[in-house]
Design a protein around this motif. Structure first.
Motif, PDB file in Angstrom:
ATOM      1  N   GLU A 303     -34.691  78.846  -5.512  1.00  0.00           N
ATOM      2  CA  GLU A 303     -34.830  77.587  -5.244  1.00  0.00           C
ATOM      3  C   GLU A 303     -34.868  76.526  -4.498  1.00  0.00           C
ATOM      4  N   MET A 304     -32.533  76.352  -4.266  1.00  0.00           N
ATOM      5  CA  MET A 304     -31.941  75.674  -3.219  1.00  0.00           C
ATOM      6  C   MET A 304     -32.136  75.928  -1.524  1.00  0.00           C
ATOM      7  N   GLN A 305     -32.317  76.982  -1.620  1.00  0.00           N
ATOM      8  CA  GLN A 305     -32.759  77.909  -0.344  1.00  0.00           C
ATOM      9  C   GLN A 305     -33.732  76.969  -0.149  1.00  0.00           C
ATOM     10  N   GLN A 306     -34.703  77.017  -0.594  1.00  0.00           N
ATOM     11  CA  GLN A 306     -35.937  76.209  -0.182  1.00  0.00           C
ATOM     12  C   GLN A 306     -36.210  75.166  -0.189  1.00  0.00           C
ATOM     13  N   SER A 307     -35.346  74.362  -0.732  1.00  0.00           N
ATOM     14  CA  SER A 307     -36.108  72.420  -0.918  1.00  0.00           C
ATOM     15  C   SER A 307     -34.822  71.983  -0.124  1.00  0.00           C
TER      16      SER A 307
END
Ligand code: UTP
Length: 307
Positions: A303-307
């Motif tokens: 999730e953090m990579q995508q945001s």
């Protein structure tokens, strides 16, 4: 316990669990299923609440139910068919899980009929409770089992008499979701004297940021007041309005003290809080936790990579 506790200061032995609300915040799940039966990991929310009452020494439990609430009674009753099937298979572990809830406490039920509000639900307990102080635990409010609140509230009630409510500090913009207490300090850091109460105030009118949460130890005079309490906010008979009278007129069963709770609490009737309760309790479970935490970490990393 106060020295020389006598008949005028009886031991608290009864718990009342109001669970007759409509649960509209959780529709459509609660159309035909009580919100208290929604699972938190693998146990219905209500079982945590009954377990909490029992660990505070209260094994006489009265549940206030209503239409569509039959599964609550079934959950705390025997299930002979399931027990016999598991017994024949020799599955002792699952059999124990089935029997756990029916062996927990002496359960009683009363129907509220019309859900006219929390105050009205508590009044339905009057014939069962009689003239003793008693505890109220809201069926959709989950207090983490490692943060014992009710035991502390019972101690404070034994010390001061009257009634004791549970308070939690919330952000000022959240206070309109709760009952709110005006308070004075006492000699104990976690105990305050309640001088007034207001149900779901606008932030500008709130006397503090102390929110009332779903645990109470009540003096039986509350019943006399509730019988005369008119519908208040939302057209419902509000427990907060009756408590306001106890807090401001000590001659009718006061005083009211508050225990300030700093532990973990989840409103399982609120979808966000419900999800948080499941994630947290699942992470901490010995059987499920290790695998679930590993998955959760990689999910959060993605999730953090995508945001
Ligand atoms: P809530 O304020 O959560 O109301 O009630 P609710 O109807 O259950 O749920 P929503 O807001 O529509 O989603 C607080 C507690 O008081 C009980 C509820 O079961 C819950 O434990 N209650 C409320 C009653 O037992 N009877 C009532 O008439 C109202």
């Amino acid at each position: 316990m106060v020295a020389g506790m006598t008949q005028s200061h009886p031991r608290i032995s009864k718990a009342v669990i109001p669970a007759a609300g409509l649960g509209t915040r959780f529709l459509p799940a609660t159309k035909a299923t009580p919100k208290e039966m929604l699972p938190v990991v693998d146990k219905p929310a209500i079982q945590y609440v009954v377990e909490e009452a029992v660990s505070a020494g209260l094994d006489d439990v009265l549940m206030i139910t209503g239409r569509n609430k039959r599964p609550l009674e079934d959950h705390f009753d025997r299930n002979y068919e399931l027990e016999s099937a598991l017994g024949k298979k020799g599955d002792a572990e699952r059999l124990a899980k089935v029997q756990e809830s029916s062996d927990l406490a002496t359960m009683h039920y009363v129907r509220q009929g019309d859900p006219k509000g929390l105050g009205h639900a508590v009044l339905c307990a009057a014939p069962h409770v009689g003239r003793e102080p008693f505890a109220v635990l809201l069926g959709d409010d989950l207090i983490d089992p490692r943060d014992p609140l009710l035991q502390r509230m019972i101690k404070v009630q034994e010390q001061h008499g009257g009634s004791v409510i549970a308070l939690m500090e919330v952000a000022p913009e959240q206070i309109h979701l709760y009952g709110c207490a005006a308070v004075e300090a006492t000699g104990d850091t976690d105990v305050v004297k309640v001088t007034g109460l207001v149900e779901k105030p606008d932030p500008a009118d709130a006397p503090s940021n102390y929110a009332v949460i779903g645990r109470y130890v009540l003096d039986p005079h509350i019943f006399d007041i509730l019988r005369k309490t008119e519908p208040g906010r939302g057209g419902e008979i509000q427990l907060t309005d009756a408590l306001q009278q106890l807090a401001t007129d000590e001659k009718v069963g006061g005083p009211v003290h508050g225990v300030v709770f700093k532990g973990r609490r989840y409103d399982t009737g609120d979808r966000g809080d419900y999800l948080r309760a499941i994630v947290r309790l699942a992470c901490e479970r010995e059987d499920l936790g290790p695998d679930f935490r590993t998955w959760l970490r990689s999910y959060v990393a993605e999730e953090m990579q995508q945001s």
